[in-house]
Structure formats: structure tokens, C-alpha cells
Design a protein around this motif. Structure first.
Motif, PDB file in Angstrom:
ATOM      1  N   CYS A  95     -24.867 -58.251 -27.886  1.00  0.00           N
ATOM      2  CA  CYS A  95     -23.554 -57.639 -27.929  1.00  0.00           C
ATOM      3  C   CYS A  95     -23.177 -57.206 -26.510  1.00  0.00           C
ATOM      4  CB  CYS A  95     -23.601 -56.428 -28.857  1.00  0.00           C
ATOM      5  SG  CYS A  95     -22.082 -55.485 -28.972  1.00  0.00           S
ATOM      6  N   TYR A  96     -21.921 -57.366 -26.173  1.00  0.00           N
ATOM      7  CA  TYR A  96     -21.431 -56.995 -24.838  1.00  0.00           C
ATOM      8  C   TYR A  96     -20.085 -56.295 -24.985  1.00  0.00           C
ATOM      9  CZ  TYR A  96     -19.148 -57.642 -20.319  1.00  0.00           C
ATOM     10  OH  TYR A  96     -18.472 -57.435 -19.148  1.00  0.00           O
ATOM     11  N   ALA A  97     -19.851 -55.307 -24.161  1.00  0.00           N
ATOM     12  CA  ALA A  97     -18.573 -54.608 -24.207  1.00  0.00           C
ATOM     13  C   ALA A  97     -18.215 -54.055 -22.831  1.00  0.00           C
ATOM     14  CB  ALA A  97     -18.620 -53.467 -25.223  1.00  0.00           C
ATOM     15  N   THR A  98     -16.928 -53.989 -22.575  1.00  0.00           N
ATOM     16  CA  THR A  98     -16.433 -53.304 -21.382  1.00  0.00           C
ATOM     17  C   THR A  98     -15.789 -52.020 -21.856  1.00  0.00           C
ATOM     18  OG1 THR A  98     -14.330 -54.504 -21.467  1.00  0.00           O
ATOM     19  CG2 THR A  98     -16.069 -55.437 -20.103  1.00  0.00           C
ATOM     20  N   ILE A  99     -16.325 -50.894 -21.357  1.00  0.00           N
ATOM     21  CA  ILE A  99     -16.001 -49.584 -21.926  1.00  0.00           C
ATOM     22  C   ILE A  99     -15.513 -48.637 -20.845  1.00  0.00           C
ATOM     23  CG2 ILE A  99     -16.965 -47.577 -23.121  1.00  0.00           C
ATOM     24  CD1 ILE A  99     -18.916 -49.503 -24.499  1.00  0.00           C
ATOM     25  N   ARG A 100     -14.434 -47.934 -21.172  1.00  0.00           N
ATOM     26  CA  ARG A 100     -13.920 -46.879 -20.303  1.00  0.00           C
ATOM     27  C   ARG A 100     -14.399 -45.524 -20.842  1.00  0.00           C
ATOM     28  NH1 ARG A 100      -9.459 -48.769 -17.279  1.00  0.00           N
ATOM     29  NH2 ARG A 100      -8.857 -50.888 -17.872  1.00  0.00           N
ATOM     30  N   ALA A 101     -15.074 -44.782 -19.986  1.00  0.00           N
ATOM     31  CA  ALA A 101     -15.583 -43.478 -20.426  1.00  0.00           C
ATOM     32  C   ALA A 101     -14.473 -42.426 -20.482  1.00  0.00           C
ATOM     33  CB  ALA A 101     -16.700 -43.002 -19.503  1.00  0.00           C
ATOM     34  N   THR A 102     -13.513 -42.523 -19.582  1.00  0.00           N
ATOM     35  CA  THR A 102     -12.404 -41.567 -19.552  1.00  0.00           C
ATOM     36  C   THR A 102     -11.108 -42.328 -19.311  1.00  0.00           C
ATOM     37  OG1 THR A 102     -12.412 -41.178 -17.173  1.00  0.00           O
ATOM     38  CG2 THR A 102     -13.943 -39.863 -18.510  1.00  0.00           C
ATOM     39  N   PHE A 103     -10.002 -41.632 -19.387  1.00  0.00           N
ATOM     40  CA  PHE A 103      -8.693 -42.242 -19.157  1.00  0.00           C
ATOM     41  C   PHE A 103      -8.571 -42.793 -17.743  1.00  0.00           C
ATOM     42  CE2 PHE A 103      -4.304 -43.060 -19.588  1.00  0.00           C
ATOM     43  CZ  PHE A 103      -3.664 -42.612 -18.447  1.00  0.00           C
ATOM     44  N   LEU A 104      -9.214 -42.130 -16.799  1.00  0.00           N
ATOM     45  CA  LEU A 104      -9.065 -42.515 -15.391  1.00  0.00           C
ATOM     46  C   LEU A 104     -10.140 -43.495 -14.909  1.00  0.00           C
ATOM     47  CD1 LEU A 104      -8.138 -39.045 -13.851  1.00  0.00           C
ATOM     48  CD2 LEU A 104      -6.604 -40.944 -14.400  1.00  0.00           C
ATOM     49  N   SER A 105     -11.193 -43.654 -15.667  1.00  0.00           N
ATOM     50  CA  SER A 105     -12.297 -44.484 -15.183  1.00  0.00           C
ATOM     51  C   SER A 105     -12.055 -45.951 -15.480  1.00  0.00           C
ATOM     52  CB  SER A 105     -13.608 -44.029 -15.819  1.00  0.00           C
ATOM     53  OG  SER A 105     -13.567 -44.186 -17.220  1.00  0.00           O
ATOM     54  N   GLY A 106     -12.597 -46.790 -14.584  1.00  0.00           N
ATOM     55  CA  GLY A 106     -12.521 -48.224 -14.810  1.00  0.00           C
ATOM     56  C   GLY A 106     -13.522 -48.659 -15.852  1.00  0.00           C
ATOM     57  N   PRO A 107     -13.370 -49.860 -16.392  1.00  0.00           N
ATOM     58  CA  PRO A 107     -14.316 -50.311 -17.405  1.00  0.00           C
ATOM     59  C   PRO A 107     -15.684 -50.645 -16.800  1.00  0.00           C
ATOM     60  CG  PRO A 107     -12.767 -52.053 -16.886  1.00  0.00           C
ATOM     61  CD  PRO A 107     -12.313 -50.842 -16.141  1.00  0.00           C
ATOM     62  N   ASP A 108     -16.719 -50.261 -17.499  1.00  0.00           N
ATOM     63  CA  ASP A 108     -18.084 -50.615 -17.122  1.00  0.00           C
ATOM     64  C   ASP A 108     -18.646 -51.587 -18.156  1.00  0.00           C
ATOM     65  OD1 ASP A 108     -18.635 -47.249 -16.047  1.00  0.00           O
ATOM     66  OD2 ASP A 108     -18.309 -49.023 -14.799  1.00  0.00           O
ATOM     67  N   ASP A 109     -19.607 -52.382 -17.703  1.00  0.00           N
ATOM     68  CA  ASP A 109     -20.211 -53.389 -18.568  1.00  0.00           C
ATOM     69  C   ASP A 109     -21.436 -52.825 -19.278  1.00  0.00           C
ATOM     70  OD1 ASP A 109     -19.758 -55.893 -15.995  1.00  0.00           O
ATOM     71  OD2 ASP A 109     -18.362 -55.125 -17.493  1.00  0.00           O
ATOM     72  N   TYR A 110     -21.540 -53.147 -20.559  1.00  0.00           N
ATOM     73  CA  TYR A 110     -22.703 -52.720 -21.335  1.00  0.00           C
ATOM     74  C   TYR A 110     -23.199 -53.877 -22.199  1.00  0.00           C
ATOM     75  CZ  TYR A 110     -21.420 -48.006 -19.986  1.00  0.00           C
ATOM     76  OH  TYR A 110     -21.138 -46.886 -19.253  1.00  0.00           O
ATOM     77  N   TRP A 111     -24.519 -53.944 -22.311  1.00  0.00           N
ATOM     78  CA  TRP A 111     -25.179 -54.942 -23.151  1.00  0.00           C
ATOM     79  C   TRP A 111     -26.038 -54.252 -24.194  1.00  0.00           C
ATOM     80  CZ3 TRP A 111     -24.285 -60.120 -22.891  1.00  0.00           C
ATOM     81  CH2 TRP A 111     -23.680 -60.626 -21.737  1.00  0.00           C
ATOM     82  N   GLY A 112     -26.111 -54.863 -25.360  1.00  0.00           N
ATOM     83  CA  GLY A 112     -27.060 -54.419 -26.358  1.00  0.00           C
ATOM     84  C   GLY A 112     -28.445 -54.952 -26.034  1.00  0.00           C
ATOM     85  N   GLN A 113     -29.406 -54.574 -26.863  1.00  0.00           N
ATOM     86  CA  GLN A 113     -30.795 -54.929 -26.605  1.00  0.00           C
ATOM     87  C   GLN A 113     -31.137 -56.343 -27.066  1.00  0.00           C
ATOM     88  OE1 GLN A 113     -29.756 -53.154 -29.136  1.00  0.00           O
ATOM     89  NE2 GLN A 113     -30.954 -53.669 -30.965  1.00  0.00           N
TER      90      GLN A 113
END
Length: 121
Positions: A95-113
Motif C-alpha cells: 500500500c502506498y499513500a501521499t499524506i499531508r499531516a497539516t493544512f500547510l505541509s506538503g505531501p509525504d510518501d508512505y509505504w505499508g509493510q
């Protein structure tokens, strides 16, 4: 800390079905993109299917018509329904997702295990 937790892999015979699920947890403001990738030993990781926050989907040609990706924005989750499975679908699915932690932050990449899917006859 954001995490992606996958579930639903396993063993299945050709022609069978499996459903993969992935849930994101942690500090999440928004998720732009969610997708499923797969990898076999010695090969590069490849896109299987993706879905944007808008619902726009994209599929690899090899799974078109057999796999269906869906997401639940309220639950920060994505699912992959895999039907008519073939031995060549055997791989570790990520699984992969691009996630914004806050309104102002850019998206970061995350992978599942990763979760193993094995289609055997």
C-alpha cells in the motif's frame, strides 16, 4: 507518526478472489493519492492500481477488469478487490499513500509493510 497497515493477503487458487485493505493512522490532514503496488523477487515494484482523493482511478493493463480499487476517505483507507486471480499475480503487495499531516505541509510518501499474495494451482 503516520502508519499504513495492510491486511488481507494469503493463498488462493487460480480464479479465486482476495481483498486487500490498507488503513492509514496518525497525524493526517489529507490523503491525495492511494495506491497498491506489487513486487516479485528480482523485479522492480510496479503499480497495480491507484485512486485519487477525487475518486479517479488508474489500473495496470494486466489487472484491468479483474481488480477494483476503492477508498474510504472518512476512514483513511483503501481496498483492492482482486478477482479472477492468476499465478502471475503472485507477489508482495504494498500500500502506498501521499499524506499531508497539516493544512500547510506538503505531501509525504508512505509505504505499508507489504502483504504476500500467492496464487497457486
Amino acid at each position: 507518526q503516520v502508519q499504513l497497515v495492510e491486511s488481507g493477503g494469503g493463498l488462493v487458487q487460480p480464479g479465486g478472489s482476495l481483498r486487500l485493505s490498507c488503513a492509514a493512522s496518525g497525524s493526517i490532514f489529507g490523503i491525495d493519492y492511494m495506491g497498491w503496488y506489487r513486487q516479485v523477487p528480482g523485479d522492480e515494484r510496479e503499480l497495480v492500481a491507484s485512486v485519487m482523493e477525487s475518486g479517479l482511478t488508474n489500473y495496470a493493463e494486466s489487472v484491468e477488469g479483474r481488480f477494483t480499487i476503492s477508498r474510504d476517505n472518512a476512514k483513511n483507507s483503501v481496498h483492492l478487490q482482486m478477482n479472477s486471480l492468476k499465478p502471475e499475480d503472485t507477489a508482495v503487495y504494498y500500500c502506498y499513500a501521499t499524506i499531508r499531516a497539516t493544512f500547510l505541509s506538503g505531501p509525504d510518501d508512505y509505504w505499508g509493510q507489504g502483504t504476500q499474495v500467492t496464487v497457486f494451482s
